[in-house]
Design an enzyme around this catalytic site. Sequence first.
Site, PDB file in Angstrom:
ATOM      1  N   PRO A 168       0.832  -1.206   0.000  1.00  0.00           N
ATOM      2  CA  PRO A 168       0.000   0.000   0.000  1.00  0.00           C
ATOM      3  C   PRO A 168       0.866   1.255   0.000  1.00  0.00           C
ATOM      4  CG  PRO A 168      -0.687  -1.553   1.705  1.00  0.00           C
ATOM      5  CD  PRO A 168       0.633  -2.018   1.190  1.00  0.00           C
ATOM      6  N   CYS A 169       0.262   2.402  -0.208  1.00  0.00           N
ATOM      7  CA  CYS A 169       1.021   3.643  -0.261  1.00  0.00           C
ATOM      8  C   CYS A 169       1.767   3.878   1.041  1.00  0.00           C
ATOM      9  CB  CYS A 169       0.097   4.823  -0.584  1.00  0.00           C
ATOM     10  SG  CYS A 169      -0.787   5.475   0.832  1.00  0.00           S
ATOM     11  N   LEU A 170       2.824   4.658   0.973  1.00  0.00           N
ATOM     12  CA  LEU A 170       3.694   4.873   2.135  1.00  0.00           C
ATOM     13  C   LEU A 170       2.973   5.563   3.283  1.00  0.00           C
ATOM     14  CD1 LEU A 170       6.920   5.943   0.222  1.00  0.00           C
ATOM     15  CD2 LEU A 170       6.466   3.727   1.304  1.00  0.00           C
ATOM     16  N   ALA A 171       1.929   6.329   2.983  1.00  0.00           N
ATOM     17  CA  ALA A 171       1.173   6.984   4.057  1.00  0.00           C
ATOM     18  C   ALA A 171       0.512   5.963   4.971  1.00  0.00           C
ATOM     19  CB  ALA A 171       0.142   7.934   3.469  1.00  0.00           C
ATOM     20  N   SER A 172       0.278   4.752   4.462  1.00  0.00           N
ATOM     21  CA  SER A 172      -0.348   3.713   5.281  1.00  0.00           C
ATOM     22  C   SER A 172       0.569   3.242   6.404  1.00  0.00           C
ATOM     23  CB  SER A 172      -0.744   2.519   4.408  1.00  0.00           C
ATOM     24  OG  SER A 172       0.409   1.821   3.955  1.00  0.00           O
TER      25      SER A 172
END
Length: 264
Positions: A168-172
């Site tokens: 998943p995206c790094l913000a996750s």
Amino acid sequence: MTRQRLEAVLSSLPPVAVAVSGGVDSMTLAVLAHRFLGPAAVEIFHAVSPAVPVDGTRRVQLWAEREGWNLVALDAGEFADGRYRDNPVNRCFFCKGHLYGAIAAVSRRQIVSGTNIDDLGDYRPGLDAARSAGVRHPYVEAGIDKAGLRDLARQLGLGAVAELPASPCLASRVETAIPIDPEALLAVDAVEKLVIERLGVQTVRCRIRRAGVVVELDAPELAALHGDGELVAAITALLPSDLAGRSIAFEPYRRGSAFLGAGA
């Protein structure tokens, strides 16, 4: 059979705009759609952002050159939205909303995503944003799960792409309600690459939590890790100043372990 079902769904659609992150789901959809429908019927869109791993962007660019995609790289603008940066439980709603809005601003085609039926069992606010934007999910409409699309990727000759671990995206990686900071996301990406190179692992997550920085590994790799002070020092060197003084711990990998779901 899986391929035929997906091709039947794609045939029923008008010209499409495929949102591609660089993961196996969207990459497989983009490759098949472009080959099956033809270049005139398919545009590929990729958002370049601190939340997207650099390797994902490179992968998209490489396959765009190989396949002759009409690739549009764009800034979806989520970092200009304080609601996204505040990192609420429904952060993905704002991220995906900006992505689909940015695509719709430059393309009148039907937006499609790589969501598959396995994704429907998770809490995914991004699906609410997709619904609001009229996004279609061909895998879901064709009844295809993650295992099915991986098999399809192998049939299409996607090589290593077919075996990519979920990412998943790094913000996750940032615990809910800790603000999303671009510098921290770049450090998370760098730490995960370092651990992969040092330990030869496939699955690694660098989590930013209130208690400190946590590196998650699968159980066998975690059991083999004993007192690696050099690795801790190397990780610390990659962190921005506000994180470098925090504790660094190693824990078993748990999907979504930095995320507090609704009601948590």
